[in-house]
Motif scaffolding. Sequence first.
Motif, short mmCIF file in Angstrom:
data_model
loop_
_atom_site.label_atom_id
_atom_site.label_comp_id
_atom_site.label_asym_id
_atom_site.label_seq_id
_atom_site.Cartn_x
_atom_site.Cartn_y
_atom_site.Cartn_z
N THR A 1 0.86 -1.19 0.06
CA THR A 1 0.05 -0.08 -0.20
C THR A 1 0.96 1.34 -0.07
OG1 THR A 1 -1.71 -1.23 1.23
CG2 THR A 1 -1.86 1.31 1.42
N ILE A 2 0.45 2.15 -0.83
CA ILE A 2 1.37 3.45 -0.87
C ILE A 2 0.68 4.37 -0.15
CG2 ILE A 2 1.92 5.30 -2.52
CD1 ILE A 2 1.64 3.37 -4.67
N PHE A 3 1.55 5.07 0.83
CA PHE A 3 0.88 6.24 1.55
C PHE A 3 1.44 7.67 1.23
CE2 PHE A 3 1.04 2.39 4.25
CZ PHE A 3 -0.06 2.50 5.19
N LEU A 4 0.64 8.38 1.03
CA LEU A 4 0.82 9.73 0.41
C LEU A 4 0.59 10.87 1.20
CD1 LEU A 4 -1.40 8.74 -2.81
CD2 LEU A 4 1.16 8.75 -2.66
N GLY A 5 1.66 11.63 1.44
CA GLY A 5 1.62 12.79 2.26
C GLY A 5 0.91 14.24 1.78
N ASP A 6 1.43 15.32 2.22
CA ASP A 6 0.79 16.66 1.91
C ASP A 6 1.03 16.92 0.45
OD1 ASP A 6 0.27 16.85 4.47
OD2 ASP A 6 1.68 18.13 5.22
N ASP A 7 2.19 16.29 -0.33
CA ASP A 7 2.34 16.97 -1.52
C ASP A 7 1.44 16.11 -2.60
OD1 ASP A 7 3.30 14.34 -1.10
OD2 ASP A 7 5.14 14.70 -2.14
N SER A 8 0.48 15.09 -2.05
CA SER A 8 -0.46 14.33 -2.88
C SER A 8 -1.77 15.15 -3.10
CB SER A 8 -0.63 12.89 -2.27
OG SER A 8 -1.31 13.19 -0.95
#
Length: 341
Positions: free
Chosen positions: A91-98
């Motif tokens: 699973t890909i975890f995406l931060g504020d830049d997503s």
Amino acid sequence: KAQKNIHPHAKKKVDNNDDDKQQRILVPSLERNAKTLTLFIALLSIGMYLLAQDFSKNQGNVINQDNDQTEVDTDYAELNEPEAPKLSKETIFLGDDSYEVLEVLQHDRKAFTQGLTLYNGYLYEGTGLHGSSEMRKLDPSNPSTVIQSHSLPSKYFGEGITFYKDRKNNPRIIQLTWKEKTAFVYDADSLELIKEFEYETTTGEGWGISFLPETCELVVSDGSQFLSFWDCESFVEKRKVEVRYYQNKLERSVARLNELEVVKLDQEYAILANVWFEDVLLHINPVSGDVDKVYLFHSLYTGREGNEDVFNGISVSDDDNRTVYLTGKLWPFMYKVKLKQ
């Protein structure tokens, strides 16, 4: 929870040196006899070796004559030491830049938001709490103002809502309740109540709901790790999937699934889900239940006051498939956000 990947069973290995040692231990007296007995021992050793090789080669294999495929018989095969499960998924975890916040809008801070949905240019909001549960019609440019509303009787605690079209293409909005096991169906244009029905879920509760148009199914959460799929006409459960994510080559289920919204990203449908008491959005495959991505929204609204509750409320927008409205229970703001990944 049992892992999906079952460890393969090991075939038994034969050590030639060990076999020779075993022969010397078992029959030391024969080595002192006549040459004929020595020849007998040699032949016996060769025979035992060949039998062991044949047994090793075929142990644990059962030939299926119908399809000419080899299957492992778990009753007889010998296990190796267990290894860590090898999962190709992660699973890909995406931060504020997503994501990008396009607008910060005012929201009724008294609204205990349980669900958002969009129809015909208007936002619709379902609110909760006994005595305060409503179905509301809002202007997306100013969602703090209620254009129209329908109140539930005080015995009901309102939960998730969604817009959908039935098999006759009639525009409808459905609203769940928390523990009352009752759903309400409204005419989407007038908000006239046209139907109510009882339902069952895994937990006996209703939390979130959305609509999968390609199969005419309503997707329902109940606070567990399961999503149920109801037929949009009969409201009968057709199937159920367990929601799982993959991290560090381990598989874990995700409980407390809350508000839901079906979106079409990259030409495929996905389910976005809030998780109770988590500032995240899950991107879920509606067929498998796998969590492909997790959007982390810990920085979306950080200055919360004591009475402001959890992140909850997702709706698509009229802009494009990647632009959504997000809010929370008793939040003074609603956010228009573009998902960039």
